[in-house]
Design a protein around this motif. Structure first.
Motif, PDB file in Angstrom:
ATOM      1  N   ALA A   1       2.701 104.265  73.022  1.00 55.26           N
ATOM      2  CA  ALA A   1       2.905 103.312  73.826  1.00 55.26           C
ATOM      3  C   ALA A   1       3.285 102.046  73.115  1.00 55.26           C
ATOM      4  N   ASN A   2       3.661 102.155  71.422  1.00 56.49           N
ATOM      5  CA  ASN A   2       3.578 100.667  70.729  1.00 56.49           C
ATOM      6  C   ASN A   2       4.559 100.497  69.668  1.00 56.49           C
ATOM      7  N   ILE A   3       4.657  99.740  69.216  1.00 50.42           N
ATOM      8  CA  ILE A   3       5.451  99.960  68.351  1.00 50.42           C
ATOM      9  C   ILE A   3       4.787  99.747  66.898  1.00 50.42           C
ATOM     10  N   VAL A   4       5.250 100.477  65.766  1.00 50.98           N
ATOM     11  CA  VAL A   4       4.730 101.215  65.112  1.00 50.98           C
ATOM     12  C   VAL A   4       6.020  99.853  64.010  1.00 50.98           C
ATOM     13  N   LYS A   5       5.294  98.958  63.122  1.00 48.09           N
ATOM     14  CA  LYS A   5       6.150  98.260  62.938  1.00 48.09           C
ATOM     15  C   LYS A   5       5.989  98.576  60.799  1.00 48.09           C
ATOM     16  N   ILE A   6       7.260  98.754  59.646  1.00 46.83           N
ATOM     17  CA  ILE A   6       6.590  99.104  58.166  1.00 46.83           C
ATOM     18  C   ILE A   6       6.991  98.306  57.891  1.00 46.83           C
ATOM     19  N   MET A   7       6.414  97.670  56.890  1.00 45.36           N
ATOM     20  CA  MET A   7       6.226  96.252  55.843  1.00 45.36           C
ATOM     21  C   MET A   7       6.364  96.949  54.817  1.00 45.36           C
ATOM     22  N   GLY A   8       7.082  95.994  54.140  1.00 45.58           N
ATOM     23  CA  GLY A   8       6.886  96.228  51.831  1.00 45.58           C
ATOM     24  C   GLY A   8       5.101  95.723  52.373  1.00 45.58           C
ATOM     25  N   GLY A   9       5.392  96.086  50.947  1.00 43.77           N
ATOM     26  CA  GLY A   9       3.216  96.512  50.051  1.00 43.77           C
ATOM     27  C   GLY A   9       3.180  96.188  49.230  1.00 43.77           C
ATOM     28  N   ASP A  10       2.085  96.359  48.703  1.00 44.51           N
ATOM     29  CA  ASP A  10       1.692  97.045  47.538  1.00 44.51           C
ATOM     30  C   ASP A  10       1.324  97.468  47.009  1.00 44.51           C
ATOM     31  N   GLU A  11       0.116  97.501  48.476  1.00 43.89           N
ATOM     32  CA  GLU A  11      -0.924  98.817  48.568  1.00 43.89           C
ATOM     33  C   GLU A  11      -0.693  98.967  50.250  1.00 43.89           C
TER      34      GLU A  11
ATOM     35  N   GLY B   1      -1.394 101.891  74.733  1.00 44.29           N
ATOM     36  CA  GLY B   1      -1.568 100.912  75.243  1.00 44.29           C
ATOM     37  C   GLY B   1      -1.856  99.489  76.414  1.00 44.29           C
ATOM     38  N   GLU B   2      -2.901 100.021  76.629  1.00 42.15           N
ATOM     39  CA  GLU B   2      -3.549  98.532  77.519  1.00 42.15           C
ATOM     40  C   GLU B   2      -4.123  97.890  76.008  1.00 42.15           C
ATOM     41  N   THR B   3      -5.520  98.403  75.243  1.00 46.70           N
ATOM     42  CA  THR B   3      -6.216  97.506  74.100  1.00 46.70           C
ATOM     43  C   THR B   3      -5.149  97.297  72.629  1.00 46.70           C
ATOM     44  N   VAL B   4      -3.769  98.049  72.645  1.00 41.66           N
ATOM     45  CA  VAL B   4      -3.094  97.962  71.053  1.00 41.66           C
ATOM     46  C   VAL B   4      -1.998  97.563  72.026  1.00 41.66           C
ATOM     47  N   GLU B   5      -1.564  96.164  70.452  1.00 41.57           N
ATOM     48  CA  GLU B   5      -0.209  95.399  71.506  1.00 41.57           C
ATOM     49  C   GLU B   5       0.459  96.042  70.394  1.00 41.57           C
ATOM     50  N   ARG B   6       0.374  96.574  68.689  1.00 41.85           N
ATOM     51  CA  ARG B   6       1.134  96.780  68.088  1.00 41.85           C
ATOM     52  C   ARG B   6       0.615  96.978  66.762  1.00 41.85           C
ATOM     53  N   ILE B   7       1.426  98.183  65.826  1.00 40.32           N
ATOM     54  CA  ILE B   7       0.367  98.892  64.670  1.00 40.32           C
ATOM     55  C   ILE B   7       1.595  98.657  63.326  1.00 40.32           C
ATOM     56  N   GLU B   8       0.945  97.991  62.753  1.00 41.25           N
ATOM     57  CA  GLU B   8       1.565  97.777  61.455  1.00 41.25           C
ATOM     58  C   GLU B   8       1.485  97.968  59.813  1.00 41.25           C
ATOM     59  N   ILE B   9       2.398  99.050  59.774  1.00 40.10           N
ATOM     60  CA  ILE B   9       1.625  99.636  58.090  1.00 40.10           C
ATOM     61  C   ILE B   9       2.434  98.847  57.472  1.00 40.10           C
ATOM     62  N   ALA B  10       2.004  98.735  55.788  1.00 38.40           N
ATOM     63  CA  ALA B  10       1.371  97.840  54.355  1.00 38.40           C
ATOM     64  C   ALA B  10       2.180  99.515  53.673  1.00 38.40           C
TER      65      ALA B  10
END
Length: 548
Positions: free
Chosen positions: A89-99, A130-139
């Motif tokens: 129920a959230n966006i899963v955002k993937i970004m570049g990262g060292d680790e 979807g109620e307590t989590v806004e988004r997930i970010e993965i580096a």
């Protein structure tokens, strides 16, 4: 008026890039002033995005279209689970990262960190909340994702869950380009057409990806024909995508597989991020302006519904308004009639009195004879009792004058003025038997012999010419009294005329009042709409940088 009545591409060209962030802050402040906190917050996200220079590509599509697998393949790493997160129920955002790292951002402002390699199940569970989590970010380290570059995996657009729709909307708001991934077997669905049309209307670059083409059977349909049918289907909806790619993750050597071209396009988008970022922010800002217009429409909704309900209660409004103009003229004429009657009858009364001859030569001569008897030293006889005879003579001369004068008044004023008062109002529709009876029975002017005697001015008796002035004096006094009495009855007639006008005008007044309510409601709705349109125009002027 919708922002989308403007050409977004033209708007993107017109916007001045200098101080764009400052202008977006102005827009956010105006939103907040109108109580539109939600869109003010979204404008704040755009400001942060512009300031940080963050460029994002959103992947949208059905649950089964293979978005997550497509992202893994494009990035060259198993960043997302091999199967999609269908309950996300959230966006899963993937970004570049060292680790490798992962965070779940909670609605309260906190966040939780995870080990991507070990905690995939936990990530799935939080993604479904979807109620307590806004988004997930993965580096994750990847050659394709440099700093400030990201891709977003969104919930399936075919979800009926409102939380999923909110998440997708949030992704589209911040996305600078959209890759819309479709299952080969469900490309030409109304949902795909309508969603793609929405994306294009929002002014974002949209690339269509038809995945799983390994399901295609050439013996059923030539692939070129299939490709043409896809292009034609979207064109029927007025959709011209920025790119169309046919892919297969299962058969990499499929002759129609355009995966490498798609991967190259993604790299090309990242390479043009500075130019595309500003265009994207402008498009999203214009969309928020339109959303703010909707906020104002909701804010004005109750008033609009009241006005619309009033109009709904009126049948044939156009006909009513046309007839009301005639009714208004009739009502105005009715209301003016009593005053017109009063002015006309006053003039006729004055004319009657001015032209009434009540002291002709004979009457003036009798007045002269009476005045002579009032002179000092007048005496009848020289014997005892002459004083009595003198008074009798004076009285006789006064009575002779009075009888003659009264006859002239009755003949030249009294009868005529009663007729005028009784019948004059009938010309204006005032026919009242009680009033007419009162005119004939109650109209009264007190003309007496004593009045004639009282009007004599002792100082004038010495002149033989005084009888002419005296005739004028008694004429003026009697006419004045008749004028006063006539006006008293005329006031009653005017009151009757006004009452009659109100009675006759009651239905007309109702008709006019209803028409006025209709006009007020129509103008009220137009004013509200005009205000909303003006707000949009002003906000667009701020965005473009042309506000005075």
């Amino acid at each position: 008026m919708s922002v989308h009545t403007y050409d977004i591409q033209t708007l993107q060209v017109q916007v001045k890039h200098d101080h764009l962030g400052d202008r977006l802050r102005q827009l956010a402040e105006r939103f907040a002033t109108e109580g539109d906190e939600a869109n003010a917050a979204k404008m704040g996200e755009l400001i942060a995005k512009l300031t940080d220079g963050e460029f994002a590509v959103a992947f949208c599509g059905h649950f089964s279209a293979g978005k997550s697998s497509m992202i893994n393949k494009l990035l060259g790493a198993e960043i997302l689970p091999s199967s999609p997160i269908p309950t996300s129920a959230n966006i899963v955002k993937i970004m570049g990262g060292d680790e490798p790292a992962a965070r779940a951002y909670l609605t309260g402002g906190d966040y939780l960190e995870f080990d991507v390699a070990k905690d995939l199940e936990k990530i799935k569970n939080y993604a479904a909340d979807g109620e307590t989590v806004e988004r997930i970010e993965i580096a994750h380290p990847t050659d394709l994702l440099a700093p400030n570059l990201s891709v977003m995996d969104t919930p399936g657009i075919d979800s009926t869950d409102d939380a999923h729709k909110v998440a997708t909307e949030s992704a589209l708001h911040l996305a600078d380009a959209v890759l819309y991934v479709m299952d080969y077997n469900h490309v030409q669905s109304e949902l795909n057409f309508s969603f793609t049309k929405t994306l294009k209307d929002r002014g974002k670059p949209v690339y269509l990806v038809v995945n799983q083409i390994d399901k295609h059977m050439d013996f059923e349909l030539d692939f070129e024909e299939y490709r043409d049918s896809v292009v034609e289907g979207f064109a029927t909806w007025g959709i011209e995508p920025d790119g169309l790619y046919f892919t297969s993750l299962m058969e990499e050597d499929h002759p129609e597989n355009m995966f490498e071209a798609l991967q190259a396009k993604l790299g090309e988008l990242f390479g043009e991020k500075e130019a595309l970022l500003v265009k994207s922010v402008v498009a999203s800002a214009s969309y928020l302006i339109d959303e703010h217009r909707k906020h104002l429409a909701v804010k004005n909704g109750e008033k609009k519904r009241e006005l619309e309900a009033l109009l709904d209660r009126v049948e044939n409004a156009d006909e009513l308004l046309a007839e009301a103009e005639e009714a208004r003229e009739k009502l105005s004429a009715l209301r003016q009639a009593p005053e017109e009657m009063a002015e006309t009858l006053k003039a006729e009364i004055q004319s009657l009195l001015d032209n009434a001859k009540i002291t002709p030569f004979q009457t003036t001569e009798l007045a002269g004879a009476y005045l002579k008897s009032r002179k000092p030293g007048f005496k009848v006889g020289f014997l005892i009792g002459s004083a009595k005879k003198t008074q009798e003579e004076i009285d006789n001369r006064l009575q002779a004058l009075f009888v003659d004068f009264q006859d002239k008044v009755q003949a030249n004023i009294d009868w005529h003025i009663r007729e005028l008062l009784a019948k004059g109002p009938e010309k204006y529709g005032v026919r009242d038997d009680a009033y007419a009876k009162a005119v004939y029975e109650e109209f009264s002017v007190d003309v007496t012999a004593n009045l004639l005697a009282e009007l004599v001015k002792e100082g004038g008796l010495s002149s033989d010419e005084y009888m002419y002035q005296y005739a004028k004096d008694i004429t003026a006094e009697v006419k004045s009294r008749y004028r006063q009495e006539a006006l008293r009855f005329l006031d009653r007639a005017v009151g009757l005329a006004k009452a009659k006008a109100e009675e006759q005008g009651a239905a007309l007044l109702t008709q006019v009042q209803v028409a006025d309510e209709v006009l007020a409601a129509t103008r009220g709705l137009a004013d509200l709409e005009k205000t909303e349109q003006q707000v949009v125009a002003n906000l667009l002027a701020v965005l473009v940088g042309e506000e005075a």
